[in-house]
Write a protein that holds these residues in place. Structure first.
Motif, PDB file in Angstrom:
ATOM      1  N   GLU A  79     -11.866  19.668  13.204  1.00 47.51           N
ATOM      2  CA  GLU A  79     -10.429  19.953  13.107  1.00 47.51           C
ATOM      3  C   GLU A  79     -10.057  20.692  11.825  1.00 47.51           C
ATOM      4  OE1 GLU A  79      -8.093  19.289  15.507  1.00 47.51           O
ATOM      5  OE2 GLU A  79      -9.889  18.813  16.669  1.00 47.51           O
ATOM      6  N   ASN A  80     -10.935  20.617  10.822  1.00 43.77           N
ATOM      7  CA  ASN A  80     -10.585  21.195   9.518  1.00 43.77           C
ATOM      8  C   ASN A  80     -11.682  22.089   8.946  1.00 43.77           C
ATOM      9  OD1 ASN A  80      -7.961  19.777   8.967  1.00 43.77           O
ATOM     10  ND2 ASN A  80      -9.294  18.003   9.285  1.00 43.77           N
ATOM     11  N   PRO A  81     -12.055  23.129   9.670  1.00 39.13           N
ATOM     12  CA  PRO A  81     -13.046  24.039   9.088  1.00 39.13           C
ATOM     13  C   PRO A  81     -12.476  24.696   7.829  1.00 39.13           C
ATOM     14  CG  PRO A  81     -12.005  25.038  10.992  1.00 39.13           C
ATOM     15  CD  PRO A  81     -11.511  23.623  10.937  1.00 39.13           C
ATOM     16  N   GLN A  82     -13.385  25.009   6.900  1.00 38.20           N
ATOM     17  CA  GLN A  82     -12.927  25.551   5.609  1.00 38.20           C
ATOM     18  C   GLN A  82     -13.118  27.061   5.495  1.00 38.20           C
ATOM     19  OE1 GLN A  82     -11.489  23.385   3.144  1.00 38.20           O
ATOM     20  NE2 GLN A  82     -11.446  22.248   5.076  1.00 38.20           N
ATOM     21  N   ARG A  83     -14.254  27.526   5.994  1.00 33.75           N
ATOM     22  CA  ARG A  83     -14.555  28.961   5.821  1.00 33.75           C
ATOM     23  C   ARG A  83     -15.041  29.557   7.140  1.00 33.75           C
ATOM     24  NH1 ARG A  83     -15.549  31.598   1.266  1.00 33.75           N
ATOM     25  NH2 ARG A  83     -17.630  32.337   1.829  1.00 33.75           N
ATOM     26  N   ILE A  84     -14.320  30.586   7.594  1.00 33.78           N
ATOM     27  CA  ILE A  84     -14.631  31.234   8.871  1.00 33.78           C
ATOM     28  C   ILE A  84     -14.782  32.732   8.622  1.00 33.78           C
ATOM     29  CG2 ILE A  84     -13.744  31.782  11.170  1.00 33.78           C
ATOM     30  CD1 ILE A  84     -12.204  29.104  11.055  1.00 33.78           C
ATOM     31  N   LEU A  85     -15.830  33.303   9.199  1.00 34.97           N
ATOM     32  CA  LEU A  85     -16.066  34.748   9.071  1.00 34.97           C
ATOM     33  C   LEU A  85     -16.097  35.378  10.461  1.00 34.97           C
ATOM     34  CD1 LEU A  85     -16.944  37.255   7.369  1.00 34.97           C
ATOM     35  CD2 LEU A  85     -19.316  36.482   7.678  1.00 34.97           C
ATOM     36  N   ASP A  86     -15.356  36.470  10.630  1.00 35.10           N
ATOM     37  CA  ASP A  86     -15.366  37.223  11.882  1.00 35.10           C
ATOM     38  C   ASP A  86     -15.928  38.610  11.589  1.00 35.10           C
ATOM     39  OD1 ASP A  86     -14.913  37.952  14.532  1.00 35.10           O
ATOM     40  OD2 ASP A  86     -12.855  38.614  14.129  1.00 35.10           O
ATOM     41  N   ILE A  87     -17.162  38.845  12.001  1.00 33.77           N
ATOM     42  CA  ILE A  87     -17.796  40.133  11.659  1.00 33.77           C
ATOM     43  C   ILE A  87     -17.425  41.190  12.698  1.00 33.77           C
ATOM     44  CG2 ILE A  87     -19.658  39.057  10.362  1.00 33.77           C
ATOM     45  CD1 ILE A  87     -21.504  39.581  12.745  1.00 33.77           C
ATOM     46  N   GLY A  88     -17.167  42.397  12.226  1.00 31.89           N
ATOM     47  CA  GLY A  88     -16.720  43.467  13.129  1.00 31.89           C
ATOM     48  C   GLY A  88     -15.439  43.051  13.810  1.00 31.89           C
ATOM     49  N   THR A  89     -14.452  42.686  13.016  1.00 30.77           N
ATOM     50  CA  THR A  89     -13.240  42.013  13.514  1.00 30.77           C
ATOM     51  C   THR A  89     -12.335  42.906  14.355  1.00 30.77           C
ATOM     52  OG1 THR A  89     -11.479  40.515  12.767  1.00 30.77           O
ATOM     53  CG2 THR A  89     -11.813  42.508  11.461  1.00 30.77           C
ATOM     54  N   GLY A  90     -12.500  44.224  14.297  1.00 27.33           N
ATOM     55  CA  GLY A  90     -11.654  45.131  15.096  1.00 27.33           C
ATOM     56  C   GLY A  90     -10.200  45.068  14.635  1.00 27.33           C
ATOM     57  N   LEU A 145     -24.538  48.053  16.714  1.00 27.81           N
ATOM     58  CA  LEU A 145     -25.478  47.771  15.633  1.00 27.81           C
ATOM     59  C   LEU A 145     -26.886  48.277  15.913  1.00 27.81           C
ATOM     60  CD1 LEU A 145     -24.180  44.184  15.115  1.00 27.81           C
ATOM     61  CD2 LEU A 145     -23.703  46.169  13.693  1.00 27.81           C
ATOM     62  N   ARG A 146     -27.578  48.634  14.824  1.00 30.11           N
ATOM     63  CA  ARG A 146     -28.943  49.136  14.935  1.00 30.11           C
ATOM     64  C   ARG A 146     -29.975  48.011  14.915  1.00 30.11           C
ATOM     65  NH1 ARG A 146     -27.167  53.876  11.330  1.00 30.11           N
ATOM     66  NH2 ARG A 146     -26.438  52.123  10.117  1.00 30.11           N
ATOM     67  N   ASP A 147     -29.742  46.977  14.045  1.00 32.21           N
ATOM     68  CA  ASP A 147     -30.790  45.999  13.779  1.00 32.21           C
ATOM     69  C   ASP A 147     -30.260  44.583  14.009  1.00 32.21           C
ATOM     70  OD1 ASP A 147     -32.875  44.508  12.850  1.00 32.21           O
ATOM     71  OD2 ASP A 147     -33.185  45.683  11.020  1.00 32.21           O
TER      72      ASP A 147
END
Ligand SMILES: C[S@@+](CC[C@H](N)C(=O)[O-])C[C@H]1O[C@@H](n2cnc3c(N)ncnc32)[C@H](O)[C@@H]1O
Length: 132
Positions: free
Chosen positions: A34-45, A108-110
């Motif tokens: 319920e309480n995530p602290q850090r979220i990353l969205d790669i290639g967020t558009g 993505l290439r790799d």
């Protein structure tokens, strides 16, 4: 492979709504609590998923990155966007509770290297944890 004009950005936002509907209104399936602290969205558009996650989880600092700076400037206070090439070496001081990647198949290439970087910085992901 795709453009980053208004028509494409509308298409991305439409697909976000289709995806959310197909998940029964959920933004993710990973068990991030319920309480995530850090979220990353790669290639967020357009950043629409990151913005919705920021609204849903006020506890979280949500970072969206993209090689193309098309994200809006008016966003929730816990959401930030950065211009970044996710195929470069990632240099984050802290890991993320959740790293999200969507619709990047043609971008993505790799992929093995990207997955290595995600495993290095991520603790919970929406993908099969078996090595690919
Ligand atoms: C099809 S869009 C998907 C956007 C978003 N993930 C979504 O679900 O709506 C692909 C995105 O990946 C970004 N992209 C492509 N190559 C990238 C790279 N090397 N680093 C960061 N972003 C990249 C593009 O600029 C584009 O915004």
């Amino acid at each position: 492979l795709f453009p980053n004009d208004d028509e494409e950005n509308d298409r991305l936002d439409l697909y976000h709504h289709i995806q959310t509907l197909s998940l029964g209104g959920k933004l993710h399936l990973a068990p991030i609590g319920e309480n995530p602290q850090r979220i990353l969205d790669i290639g967020t558009g357009t950043g629409i998923w990151a913005i919705d996650m920021g609204d849903k989880y006020p506890s979280a600092e949500v970072l969206g990155n993209d090689i193309s700076p098309i994200q809006p400037s008016l966003v929730p206070p816990n959401v930030k966007f950065e211009v970044d090439d996710i195929e470069n070496e990632w240099v984050y001081a802290q890991p993320f509770d959740y790293i999200h990647s969507r619709y990047l198949a043609c971008a993505l290439r790799d992929w093995p290297r990207l997955m290595q970087q995600m495993y290095k910085y991520g603790l919970s992901m929406d993908v099969d944890p078996e090595p690919v």
